[in-house]
Design an enzyme around this catalytic site. Sequence first.
Site, mmCIF file in Angstrom:
data_model
loop_
_atom_site.group_PDB
_atom_site.id
_atom_site.type_symbol
_atom_site.label_atom_id
_atom_site.label_comp_id
_atom_site.label_asym_id
_atom_site.label_seq_id
_atom_site.Cartn_x
_atom_site.Cartn_y
_atom_site.Cartn_z
ATOM 1 N N ALA A 101 0.817 -1.206 0.000
ATOM 2 C CA ALA A 101 0.000 0.000 0.000
ATOM 3 C C ALA A 101 0.852 1.258 0.000
ATOM 4 O O ALA A 101 0.426 2.307 -0.500
ATOM 5 C CB ALA A 101 -0.930 -0.004 1.211
ATOM 6 N N SER A 102 2.065 1.196 0.561
ATOM 7 C CA SER A 102 2.875 2.402 0.694
ATOM 8 C C SER A 102 3.893 2.579 -0.418
ATOM 9 O O SER A 102 4.520 3.623 -0.511
ATOM 10 C CB SER A 102 3.605 2.377 2.039
ATOM 11 O OG SER A 102 4.403 1.226 2.139
ATOM 12 N N GLY A 103 4.068 1.581 -1.273
ATOM 13 C CA GLY A 103 5.024 1.731 -2.350
ATOM 14 C C GLY A 103 5.516 0.406 -2.879
ATOM 15 O O GLY A 103 4.848 -0.622 -2.725
ATOM 16 N N ASP A 109 3.633 -5.034 14.693
ATOM 17 C CA ASP A 109 3.156 -5.703 13.477
ATOM 18 C C ASP A 109 4.000 -6.943 13.215
ATOM 19 O O ASP A 109 4.469 -7.173 12.103
ATOM 20 C CB ASP A 109 3.224 -4.746 12.281
ATOM 21 C CG ASP A 109 2.383 -5.254 11.106
ATOM 22 O OD1 ASP A 109 2.600 -4.782 9.984
ATOM 23 O OD2 ASP A 109 1.518 -6.140 11.312
ATOM 24 N N LYS A 135 13.094 0.098 -0.671
ATOM 25 C CA LYS A 135 11.660 0.344 -0.522
ATOM 26 C C LYS A 135 11.387 1.784 -0.928
ATOM 27 O O LYS A 135 11.960 2.722 -0.357
ATOM 28 C CB LYS A 135 11.205 0.101 0.917
ATOM 29 C CG LYS A 135 9.685 0.320 1.108
ATOM 30 C CD LYS A 135 9.294 0.316 2.578
ATOM 31 C CE LYS A 135 9.378 -1.050 3.182
ATOM 32 N NZ LYS A 135 8.830 -1.060 4.582
#
Length: 989
Positions: free
Chosen positions: A688-690, A813, A706
């Site tokens: 979702a972030s990249g 997480d 990333k």
Amino acid sequence: MLLLLLLLVSPLLALSINQEGLFLQRVKQGFDDPTGALSNWNDRDDTPCNWYGVTCDPETRTVNSLDLSNTYITGPFPTLLCRLHDLHSLSLFNNSINSTLPADISTCQSLEHLNLGQNLLTGALPSTLADMPNLRYLDFTGNNFSGDIPESFGRFRRLEVLSLVGNLMDGTLPPFLGNISTLKQLNLSYNPFAPSRIPPELGNLTSLEILWLTQCNLVGPIPDSLGRLKRLTDLDLALNYLHGPIPSSLTGLSSVVQIELYNNSLSGGLPAGMRNLTALRLFDASTNELDGTIPDELCQLPLESLNLYENRFEGKLPESIADSPNLYELRLFQNRLSGVLPKDLGKKSPLLWVDISYNQFSGAIPASLCAKGVLEELLLIHNSFSGEIPASLSECSSLTRVRLGNNQLSGEVPAGFWGLPRVHLLELANNLFSGQIAKTIASASSLQLLIILKNSFSGTIPDEVGGLENLVDFSGSDNQFSGPLPASIVNLRQLGKLDLHNNKLSGELPSGIHTWKKLNMLNLRNNGFSGNIPEEIGTLSNLNYLDLSENRFSGVIPDGLQNLKLNEFNFSNNRLSGDIPPLYANKIYRDNFLGNPGLCGDLDGLCNGRGEAKNWDYVWVLRCIFILAAAVLIVGVGWFYWKYRSFKKAKRAIDKSKWTLMSFHKLGFSEYEILDCLDEDNVIGSGASGKVYKAVLSNGEAVAVKKLWGGSNKGNESDDVEKGQIQDGFEAEVDTLGKIRHKNIVKLWCCCTTKECKLLVYEYMPNGSLGDLLHSNKGGLLDWPTRYKIAVDAAEGLSYLHHDCVPPIVHRDVKSNNILLDGDFGARVADFGVAKVVDTTGKGPKSMSVIAGSCGYIAPEYAYTLRVNEKSDIYSFGVVILELVTGRLPVDHEFGEDLVKWVCTTLDQKGVDHVLDPKLDSCFKEEICKVLNIGILCTSPLPINRPSMRRVVKMLQDVGGENQPKPVKKDGKLSPYYHEDASDQGGVV
């Protein structure tokens, strides 16, 4: 003339003294001093002799000692100190001295004592250290030195103490250390050396007093030459892979006080001639493969601590152990010992800790165990003891932990035993006890766990139980308790578990149970309770297990129960009536309501009232169709807009001149080399972030990049929220990984940023994530030894975050997709985008505004309270363990069931064989079952029952033949230490 001469000489003296002060002032400028420890280093003073940490020779007034221990200073090692020509002692212990240690440290020619322990030094040990002619004491404990021990170390002339404990030394243990004839202490413990034998040359160190080689990856037998170390007082070879017998030559160590050989693979019996070890006080050969009997000559020594647990010893415990005048610790659990205990055990000994669990002892419990009045722990579970609890133990007010479960003890428990004031754990489960809980239990003010299930206790539960304000667990199932619950029981505000199923209790539940705010489990199954189910139960926000089945409850099921997040519940076989609350009117809950003829709902086996329900279902279907169509439209528009934005961004040329690089390690590449690899052909993952790219550098090495999209472009509110989340994740990742260093935490090389884009550059992990590998068709690559290694590696990484970082860090997480695997399947914990530091101000866990984590891994209490602490990570890691053992996903989307629930249900209904991954070799079944137990313990619904990550690491290492290190010894002196008993490791399987 004399006066004129003095006037000419005195400025020269002042200049000499001021020069040392000037050197120290320059040293101060090179340090970051956050606590102001060096604030009184005033350059206006004539001499530095009164400055903090500085000591001067009383005659020459020159600096001869500098001690800045525990001052939190930061910076590289200042070789400028070597210009203090009379400096004999330098200690910078427990600071943040960083970078590498320069080779010119050898210019400190006068140094005799150098202590740089507990700092952040990296790189290789300088070979020039051996050129310091006067050095006697060298302590580099607790740094990050790596590589080989330099061969030059064999040339030290006067060195007496060499301590490299807790570094990253990864060469072999060198034999040339046997050339340092002056050595008195050799402390090399807790280093990841390459597999090495103990060099026989160490037997040449005839002045050696302490040999500390714990967890040094040692293999092979213990050399006979160690028997020549006649001055040795402490021999510690624990936590290695040594095998073969204990050499008889060790019985010639006439000065030895401590011998620690635990957690190896030593075999055979204890050597003959141990009577010669007349100075021996502590003997620990636990967790090996030793067999035979415990020799009488060992028990005749003036021992203070005897640890032989987790071996294969048989026969009786020698009577002579009762004559030991100093014995405070006796741990023999998990052997095959039998017979009766010496009747005078404890009569002459100041016993503190006794753990002989998991043996075959029989007969009565000796009445003299607490004769000295200091006994704290008495752990006798899983034996065949019989008879009554000695009345003398009811007067043992020092007891804190008592576990007598799974024996054949009988009779009534002495009244005073119920009321021991310091006991926090009292376990009498699975015996033949009878009688009542005495009212004297009111005196048990420290009691937290009362576990008395599976006995024949009877009568009413006394009101005094309600006064146990610290009680967390009351497990009294499978007894014959009768009458109502005492009204005072609602005063137990710390109560997390109340399990009284299979008794003869009756009456209505008392009012006021809304005070049980911490209650996690309520099991009253198979009693005679009546009346209504109290509405107050719906206010118990932490409750996730509720069983009121097989009672006589009547009336309706309160709608307030829908406020609970129940994982397990059962209302069957009562006299309930009315409608089932809508949240539970689902066919998957049908069995939980059977046996209540008055209950109504559209479920088979319950009363029918379906006309209106069918109409409602028809309307509901139409609504669902409309909502689904709208969702498809919204998703389609969003997808088109996202593709359009991606296309526009891809068209923009990257202006390399605008990139800002921040490195966290010494780099062998530039940001431009990274940017040239950001090609779509190099994408190895996306989220979702990249996206994540594999970048192969010019030197042939690979890194993972990333790419996070963000920036300040104008957009709608949701874009701003998303950018804010990406920014928060980026900052959390950089703040966390930029500061910490651990072999099981993924390494962040650097980060690159522009106005619109952020890059994080990590070490490349060729085997990807554990989740991808485990749950793909490549899962067969992960045999059990590999899975076990991954579990240990990941646990050590999390333990570092929880226990070794200041302040501690909660990952938030933990999941198999965030555990990455290198080429050798070594595990690294990754993705710290939602990590948080733990509040250490004493104000309790911090509340988060949203839930972080992934479905199937989120601890029950975190989902309800949004409280952040280490126990949430431990639950998530427990799920990872269950994945490794079962091979199943954390959530089974086909059946809508999470892995924790499936494991517990399947174990209960079908047995362990239906839980284990069929791809695993059955020869590892015993080891796999032990790891499964650890996973179940970590996923306990009640946070207090979950072990710490440090304890998890120890339990995992226990499974594979390793163990958690003991506390660091100070100056080699004997000190009592604590072992938790094996029975605390759980016994679900």
